[in-house]
Design a protein around this motif. Sequence first.
Motif, mmCIF file in Angstrom:
data_model
loop_
_atom_site.group_PDB
_atom_site.id
_atom_site.type_symbol
_atom_site.label_atom_id
_atom_site.label_comp_id
_atom_site.label_asym_id
_atom_site.label_seq_id
_atom_site.Cartn_x
_atom_site.Cartn_y
_atom_site.Cartn_z
ATOM 1 N N GLN A 38 37.356 -66.173 -4.514
ATOM 2 C CA GLN A 38 37.131 -67.530 -4.021
ATOM 3 C C GLN A 38 38.424 -68.165 -3.522
ATOM 4 O OE1 GLN A 38 35.448 -69.044 -7.655
ATOM 5 N NE2 GLN A 38 33.327 -68.625 -7.022
ATOM 6 N N GLY A 39 39.553 -67.703 -4.055
ATOM 7 C CA GLY A 39 40.854 -68.247 -3.668
ATOM 8 C C GLY A 39 41.446 -67.632 -2.415
ATOM 9 N N GLY A 40 40.731 -66.688 -1.806
ATOM 10 C CA GLY A 40 41.171 -66.160 -0.523
ATOM 11 C C GLY A 40 41.842 -64.812 -0.557
ATOM 12 N N ALA A 41 41.751 -64.085 -1.673
ATOM 13 C CA ALA A 41 42.340 -62.742 -1.719
ATOM 14 C C ALA A 41 41.662 -61.839 -0.700
ATOM 15 C CB ALA A 41 42.202 -62.152 -3.128
ATOM 16 N N GLY A 42 42.441 -60.928 -0.103
ATOM 17 C CA GLY A 42 41.898 -60.028 0.908
ATOM 18 C C GLY A 42 41.240 -58.794 0.337
ATOM 19 N N GLY A 43 41.409 -58.560 -0.933
ATOM 20 C CA GLY A 43 40.788 -57.480 -1.683
ATOM 21 C C GLY A 43 40.938 -57.846 -3.149
ATOM 22 N N LYS A 66 62.861 -71.130 -12.042
ATOM 23 C CA LYS A 66 61.768 -71.947 -11.518
ATOM 24 C C LYS A 66 60.461 -71.185 -11.364
ATOM 25 C CE LYS A 66 60.696 -74.995 -7.595
ATOM 26 N NZ LYS A 66 59.588 -74.272 -6.959
ATOM 27 N N ASP A 67 60.522 -69.956 -10.852
ATOM 28 C CA ASP A 67 59.295 -69.264 -10.451
ATOM 29 C C ASP A 67 59.139 -67.867 -11.038
ATOM 30 O OD1 ASP A 67 58.385 -71.357 -8.714
ATOM 31 O OD2 ASP A 67 59.899 -70.732 -7.262
ATOM 32 N N ASN A 68 60.010 -67.504 -11.990
ATOM 33 C CA ASN A 68 59.930 -66.177 -12.594
ATOM 34 C C ASN A 68 59.363 -66.261 -14.005
ATOM 35 O OD1 ASN A 68 61.566 -64.784 -10.407
ATOM 36 N ND2 ASN A 68 63.034 -66.297 -11.133
ATOM 37 N N LEU A 69 58.929 -65.118 -14.503
ATOM 38 C CA LEU A 69 58.407 -65.030 -15.864
ATOM 39 C C LEU A 69 59.031 -63.848 -16.579
ATOM 40 C CD1 LEU A 69 54.563 -65.585 -15.247
ATOM 41 C CD2 LEU A 69 56.163 -67.233 -16.280
ATOM 42 N N LEU A 70 59.242 -64.001 -17.902
ATOM 43 C CA LEU A 70 59.449 -62.883 -18.801
ATOM 44 C C LEU A 70 58.193 -62.791 -19.648
ATOM 45 C CD1 LEU A 70 63.139 -63.335 -20.011
ATOM 46 C CD2 LEU A 70 62.282 -61.903 -18.160
ATOM 47 N N ASN A 71 57.690 -61.572 -19.847
ATOM 48 C CA ASN A 71 56.423 -61.451 -20.560
ATOM 49 C C ASN A 71 56.425 -60.239 -21.474
ATOM 50 O OD1 ASN A 71 54.645 -59.073 -19.376
ATOM 51 N ND2 ASN A 71 55.803 -59.961 -17.675
ATOM 52 N N ALA A 254 54.958 -51.567 3.758
ATOM 53 C CA ALA A 254 53.752 -51.818 2.969
ATOM 54 C C ALA A 254 52.566 -52.132 3.871
ATOM 55 C CB ALA A 254 53.971 -52.969 1.991
ATOM 56 N N SER A 255 51.371 -51.760 3.408
ATOM 57 C CA SER A 255 50.131 -52.130 4.094
ATOM 58 C C SER A 255 49.497 -53.364 3.465
ATOM 59 C CB SER A 255 49.137 -50.964 4.039
ATOM 60 O OG SER A 255 49.638 -49.832 4.709
ATOM 61 N N LEU A 256 49.636 -53.475 2.145
ATOM 62 C CA LEU A 256 49.106 -54.603 1.383
ATOM 63 C C LEU A 256 50.202 -55.121 0.471
ATOM 64 C CD1 LEU A 256 45.789 -52.869 0.194
ATOM 65 C CD2 LEU A 256 45.977 -54.496 2.096
ATOM 66 N N VAL A 257 50.001 -56.331 -0.073
ATOM 67 C CA VAL A 257 50.914 -56.857 -1.095
ATOM 68 C C VAL A 257 50.099 -57.350 -2.278
ATOM 69 C CG1 VAL A 257 52.668 -57.506 0.601
ATOM 70 C CG2 VAL A 257 50.994 -59.210 -0.155
ATOM 71 N N GLY A 258 50.653 -57.175 -3.475
ATOM 72 C CA GLY A 258 50.002 -57.638 -4.688
ATOM 73 C C GLY A 258 50.699 -58.860 -5.239
ATOM 74 N N VAL A 259 49.910 -59.817 -5.732
ATOM 75 C CA VAL A 259 50.436 -61.089 -6.257
ATOM 76 C C VAL A 259 49.971 -61.264 -7.692
ATOM 77 C CG1 VAL A 259 50.418 -63.603 -5.998
ATOM 78 C CG2 VAL A 259 50.419 -62.135 -3.961
ATOM 79 N N CYS A 260 50.916 -61.513 -8.597
ATOM 80 C CA CYS A 260 50.562 -61.778 -9.991
ATOM 81 C C CYS A 260 51.210 -63.073 -10.475
ATOM 82 C CB CYS A 260 50.962 -60.602 -10.891
ATOM 83 S SG CYS A 260 50.575 -60.854 -12.644
ATOM 84 N N THR A 261 52.552 -63.092 -10.548
ATOM 85 C CA THR A 261 53.254 -64.242 -11.126
ATOM 86 C C THR A 261 52.915 -65.539 -10.410
ATOM 87 O OG1 THR A 261 55.052 -62.838 -11.910
ATOM 88 C CG2 THR A 261 55.532 -65.177 -11.668
ATOM 89 N N ALA A 262 52.907 -65.526 -9.086
ATOM 90 C CA ALA A 262 52.597 -66.744 -8.337
ATOM 91 C C ALA A 262 51.190 -67.238 -8.655
ATOM 92 C CB ALA A 262 52.750 -66.510 -6.834
ATOM 93 N N ARG A 266 50.525 -70.821 -10.125
ATOM 94 C CA ARG A 266 49.971 -71.758 -9.141
ATOM 95 C C ARG A 266 48.459 -71.685 -9.003
ATOM 96 N NH1 ARG A 266 53.557 -69.928 -4.175
ATOM 97 N NH2 ARG A 266 52.047 -71.224 -3.034
ATOM 98 N N GLY A 267 47.820 -70.747 -9.691
ATOM 99 C CA GLY A 267 46.369 -70.666 -9.641
ATOM 100 C C GLY A 267 45.863 -69.736 -8.557
#
Length: 311
Positions: A38-43, A66-71, A254-262, A266-267
């Motif tokens: 619903q958020g617009g992911a391409g796959g 500001k925008d990084n995580l340790l987990n 790359a052909s695709l990119v993966g997003v996790c932390t953002a 940010r939802g």
Amino acid sequence: MTSPNLSVQVFNHSFLNPVIPAAGPNVGSGEKVLRSAQGGAGGLLTKTISTIAASVPHPNMVRYGKDNLLNTELWSELSPEDWFEREYDIALAAAREHQLPLIASVGYSPQDLAALGPRLEQKGVDLIEFSIHYLDPEKLKETAQTLRNAVSIPIIAKLSPHTVDLGEIARLLDPFVDGFACINSFGPTLMIDIERATSPLGSQYGYGWLSGPALKPLAVRSVFEVARVTEKPIIGVGGVSRGEDVIEFVMAGASLVGVCTAAILRGPDVYGKIAAEAAQWLDAHGYQDINEIKGLYLTKYRQGQPVITAM
């Protein structure tokens, strides 16, 4: 005037745009996968499962900068049966409704993959991503070959940034896989609260794994190294948070990119926002299709011309 085309044809599937989730808490359930669509992911992609549920140390996440995580995240805290009985049904329904491919992430040993791979294929997922954390060449080949022999759908090896040149690992696995994902989070790392002399994380010694924009230069280099030795599709993962990051990864090969932390910070709407920003960049620079910029940097340096100079 029409917007630039963002669709990507890889792994015998059509991705609406190159921005997809990377495995993590952002896709830790079927409902979260649905929200990614619903958020617009391409796959779509689901959080990594293994043959048992993970026991994740808590506290398990802290912001770094500001925008990084340790987990201290591991694989899914839900059991495989939870996924097969409920979560994959929701994820598959979301994939079919939005006409998106669904990738299932799985780990870690050859025995795990032999048990879970056929069940995932039978369930109806379109592709399987498997994570590799060890470095022994024979173990690497055994893992990839075991999954290749167990399923007929495309398989993607997700590589960890623990070697100097991931291109060597890619060469080793290339005969068995249909593509690669580069890279996993980096670690272990350590963050100390100097006022209390403690770590904010609940793992042994307070160790955690770094993700976010701080990881991006390492991830882009890793994609470039792998793209130099294979023609197979690559998913660039690590620090993608804006449209320009997509362009950078695609230029590296790359052909695709993966997003996790953002997505965590940010939802789920971030997938569509990043894709829209990539389209805006293409339009501003006179490109009509994202495939026009594929490998622009890679082509210049594929044969090994100097890339880095000392300061």
